[in-house]
Design a protein around this motif. Structure first.
Motif, short mmCIF file in Angstrom:
data_model
loop_
_atom_site.label_atom_id
_atom_site.label_comp_id
_atom_site.label_asym_id
_atom_site.label_seq_id
_atom_site.Cartn_x
_atom_site.Cartn_y
_atom_site.Cartn_z
N LEU A 170 68.00 -2.11 -6.29
CA LEU A 170 68.58 -0.88 -5.76
C LEU A 170 69.04 0.02 -6.90
N GLY A 171 68.47 1.22 -6.96
CA GLY A 171 68.91 2.21 -7.94
C GLY A 171 69.93 3.14 -7.30
N ILE A 221 66.54 3.51 -3.54
CA ILE A 221 67.51 4.24 -4.35
C ILE A 221 68.51 4.97 -3.45
N ILE A 222 69.68 5.22 -3.99
CA ILE A 222 70.69 6.06 -3.34
C ILE A 222 70.81 7.31 -4.19
N ARG A 236 69.56 -11.10 -2.65
CA ARG A 236 69.75 -11.02 -4.10
C ARG A 236 69.69 -9.55 -4.49
N LEU A 237 70.85 -8.97 -4.70
CA LEU A 237 70.94 -7.53 -4.96
C LEU A 237 71.00 -7.27 -6.45
N VAL A 238 70.05 -6.47 -6.94
CA VAL A 238 70.02 -6.07 -8.34
C VAL A 238 70.26 -4.56 -8.39
N ILE A 239 71.34 -4.13 -9.02
CA ILE A 239 71.75 -2.72 -9.00
C ILE A 239 71.52 -2.09 -10.36
N ARG A 240 70.93 -0.90 -10.35
CA ARG A 240 70.71 -0.13 -11.58
C ARG A 240 71.30 1.26 -11.39
N GLU A 262 63.27 4.98 0.08
CA GLU A 262 62.30 3.98 -0.30
C GLU A 262 60.93 4.64 -0.34
N PRO A 263 59.94 4.01 -0.99
CA PRO A 263 58.60 4.60 -1.00
C PRO A 263 58.06 4.77 0.42
#
Length: 300
Positions: free
Chosen positions: A96-97, A145-146, A122-126, A273-274
């Motif tokens: 998640l961006g 993305i947000i 499993r949340l990966v935040i950028r 999202e795409p």
């Protein structure tokens, strides 16, 4: 069929790390084995994917497109597995961006709820700029993305909330106290904002033009905390979005905050999202959780 899914994972890992040895360690394979697999893929595809040198492995122009498509295929496989388990995004990894002007203030409560209600996620935040979020979504580096939807026209957007913008003044500024602030009051003021990769900077430039003020060309903040501190020192007037301004009020701020009263003094925030045939399973639930947390913050 070649390349295999495992070989696609090798390709993506090399692209992300820039070094075959580091990628091999990440994938728990030997470096010679990984090099042999890359050579096999390149032979099968009839093209060079990476330029190898002392500086590492860098994708060729064709390699960059192959990496982008490999990420998409691997993401679709993750979706397939998640659908089979019945949980959508909540049964796998979500990259998640998020804008840095939102993430630290909106996501802590969201992450707590997600961990409690969806422990398998499993949340990966950028945290990245608007510009980099667009690249990440387009390349497949990020799953969702947000951000501000007008900057991601090719994406599927789920509206989350609208943020009003606030002016932050040094406490000794004559406009530091009061109700909603007419934009005209900012005439001749120097406005402080984030760098030009951020949508917020373009909104502030438009407001400065309408108010007869100017955007500082001497200082571009890298965070909202930075421009707030500059405003507190008297260097100018910081323009801050609502979610951040609300958290500042809670912890006791060192600036005077006044909401800008103008139709264009706001920004829309969405989960994106795409564009695919169908929305990702679970995306609507995630959007509802984000909306609920934003409503709590903005109501305080």
């Amino acid at each position: 069929m070649r390349p295999t899914l495992r070989q696609l994972e090798y390709i993506v890992a090399v692209a992300e790390t820039g070094r075959i040895g580091v990628a091999a360690d990440r994938l728990n394979v030997s470096q010679p084995s990984l090099s042999a697999q890359l050579a096999e893929v390149e032979a099968d595809l009839g093209t060079t994917l990476f330029l190898r040198g002392r500086g590492g492995a860098k994708p060729t122009p064709v390699g960059e497109e192959v990496v982008r498509r490999a990420r998409m295929i691997l993401h679709e496989m993750e979706d397939l597995r998640a659908v089979a388990r019945g949980g959508g995004i909540f049964q796998g990894r979500l990259r998640l961006g998020v804008l840095p002007s939102i993430g630290p203030y909106l996501l802590p409560g969201v992450v707590r709820r997600l961990h409690a209600e969806h422990p398998d996620l499993r949340l990966v935040i950028r945290e990245e700029s608007t510009h980099d979020l667009e690249e990440g979504l387009r390349s497949g580096r990020l799953d969702m993305i947000i951000s501000t939807p007008e900057d991601h026209m090719g994406a599927r957007a789920m509206p989350l909330f609208t943020e009003a913008l606030w002016a932050a003044f040094a406490l000794d500024h004559p406009q530091a106290e009061g109700a909603a602030l007419a934009l005209e009051v900012l005439e001749n003021e120097t406005l402080l904002t984030l760098g030009r990769k951020h949508r917020l900077s373009h909104i502030v430039e438009g407001l400065a033009l309408r108010a007869g003020g100017r955007v500082s060309d001497e200082y571009e903040g890298t965070s909202l905390d930075a421009i707030r501190l500059m405003a507190a020192s008297g260097a100018g007037v910081a323009v801050l979005p609502s979610v951040y301004a609300a958290t500042e009020v809670q912890r006791g701020t060192n600036v005077g905050l006044r909401r800008l009263d103008h139709p264009e003094a706001h920004r829309e925030i969405a989960l994106m999202e795409p564009m695919r045939a169908e929305p990702t399973r679970g995306a609507a639930v995630l959007a509802e959780i984000l909306q609920a947390e934003a409503a709590v913050i903005l109501a305080e």
